[in-house]
Every structure is written in structure tokens, then in C-alpha cells.
Design a protein around this motif. Structure first.
Motif, PDB file in Angstrom:
ATOM      1  N   CYS A  28       0.920  -1.741  -0.225  1.00 27.47           N
ATOM      2  CA  CYS A  28      -0.009  -0.272   0.151  1.00 27.47           C
ATOM      3  C   CYS A  28       0.903   1.485   0.308  1.00 27.47           C
ATOM      4  O   CYS A  28       1.879   1.514   0.921  1.00 27.47           O
ATOM      5  CB  CYS A  28      -1.163  -0.095   1.123  1.00 27.47           C
ATOM      6  SG  CYS A  28      -2.005   0.980   1.320  1.00 27.47           S
ATOM      7  N   ARG A  30      -0.635   4.364   0.145  1.00 22.54           N
ATOM      8  CA  ARG A  30      -1.529   5.356   1.497  1.00 22.54           C
ATOM      9  C   ARG A  30      -2.076   6.367   0.333  1.00 22.54           C
ATOM     10  O   ARG A  30      -1.406   7.714   0.543  1.00 22.54           O
ATOM     11  CB  ARG A  30      -0.533   5.509   2.197  1.00 22.54           C
ATOM     12  CG  ARG A  30      -0.220   4.287   3.163  1.00 22.54           C
ATOM     13  CD  ARG A  30      -0.152   4.278   4.568  1.00 22.54           C
ATOM     14  NE  ARG A  30      -0.796   5.039   5.631  1.00 22.54           N
ATOM     15  CZ  ARG A  30      -0.941   5.300   6.503  1.00 22.54           C
ATOM     16  NH1 ARG A  30       0.228   4.088   6.998  1.00 22.54           N
ATOM     17  NH2 ARG A  30      -1.915   5.828   7.171  1.00 22.54           N
ATOM     18  N   CYS A 125      -4.024   1.594  -8.631  1.00 23.74           N
ATOM     19  CA  CYS A 125      -3.379   1.247  -8.081  1.00 23.74           C
ATOM     20  C   CYS A 125      -1.570   1.507  -8.344  1.00 23.74           C
ATOM     21  O   CYS A 125      -0.906  -0.030  -8.490  1.00 23.74           O
ATOM     22  CB  CYS A 125      -3.367   0.568  -6.983  1.00 23.74           C
ATOM     23  SG  CYS A 125      -3.130  -0.020  -5.827  1.00 23.74           S
ATOM     24  N   GLY A 127       0.164   0.304  -5.890  1.00 27.81           N
ATOM     25  CA  GLY A 127       1.790  -0.596  -4.885  1.00 27.81           C
ATOM     26  C   GLY A 127       1.107  -1.755  -5.475  1.00 27.81           C
ATOM     27  O   GLY A 127       1.963  -2.990  -4.885  1.00 27.81           O
TER      28      GLY A 127
END
Length: 151
Positions: A28, A30, A125, A127
Motif C-alpha cells: 500500500c 497510502r 493502484c 502499490g
């Protein structure tokens, strides 16, 4: 005869592995992209309500009144009109105690359906493909969490 069938079935099951059998990298970042912009639901159960309200230092009733909505006898975190989660404010306010649904992302059945779905997720995303290599066991444990079997 039975042991032959059992061994044969076991061999067949071992041959049928998901496309992510070698594991997947995810960490992640964030960034909040999964927390903002698209309307939806973030389910929370009673245990999570207790943990989150304690983390925020408020009663469960105050938490429910200010942060939850009821949908068919279940609870979801509220979201703003633009689709942002009410717990997102330049970062997740409850990251350390976030709901199972959030903790198990991106290892949701819809994202693991096939490699193409996983690669599609990579576009939104940052990540995906970074950080720790999650084993097939890690991934499947997260799927169980997502599906609510431990909720």
C-alpha cells in the motif's frame, strides 16, 4: 483402490493452481485512490465498530451516528457526495484499525479473477507490483477475510 483415487484427486487438485500461484507483489502506497472518487460501500462489522470507535476515542453510538449508514441490516462507512470515504482526509484516519474490506485490498476475488483484471488494477493502484511478495497462502487468507468469514 480408495488410496489411489485420493492420491489421483490430490494430484489433480495440485495441478489446478490459480494464475497467481507464484505470488503477487503489493505494498500500500497510502495514496487514497481506493478510498476516493467512486461511490460504494465499506462494510464494517460490530467488532470493527468497537475497534474504530475506541481508536477515535468516541463511543460506539457516537461513531455510528456520525460515520455509519445502515444498508439492509448491515453497516457501511459514510461517504461524501463525491464518493470519498468519510475516513479519508489526506490519508486514512483509521489506517491502523481499518475494516477487513480495506485491509484485504487488493486481494479481492474480482481483482484475482484473472491476470487481466490484476493488470487493469495496476493502472489505478500504484502499490501493485511493489513491495512484499505475497504468497498464494497470504493471498487466499486475504480473500477469506474479504469474504467476511472471520467478521
Amino acid at each position: 483402490m480408495n488410496s489411489f483415487k485420493t492420491n489421483k484427486n490430490k494430484d489433480i487438485q495440485e495441478d489446478i493452481q490459480p494464475w497467481y500461484k507464484e505470488g503477487l507483489r503489493f505494498e500500500c502506497q497510502r495514496c487514497g485512490r481506493c478510498c476516493r472518487g467512486e461511490p460504494g460501500v465499506v462494510w464494517v462489522n460490530k467488532r470493527e465498530i468497537g475497534k474504530i470507535s475506541a481508536f477515535l476515542g468516541i463511543t460506539q453510538n457516537a461513531f455510528a451516528k456520525n460515520y455509519l449508514r445502515s444498508i439492509n441490516d448491515r453497516f457501511s462507512l459514510l461517504e461524501y457526495g463525491n464518493g470519498d470515504c468519510i475516513m479519508y482526509d489526506n490519508g486514512c484516519k483509521i489506517y491502523d484499525v481499518r475494516p477487513c474490506q480495506c485491509r484485504s485490498f487488493p486481494f479481492w476475488t474480482s481483482n484475482l479473477e484473472n491476470r487481466s483484471e490484476w493488470e487493469k488494477l495496476r493502472k489505478t493502484c500504484p502499490g501493485i507490483g511493489k513491495g512484499k511478495l505475497h504468497t498464494i497462502k497470504d493471498i487466499e487468507d486475504n480473500v477469506i477475510i474479504y469474504e467476511g468469514r472471520f467478521g
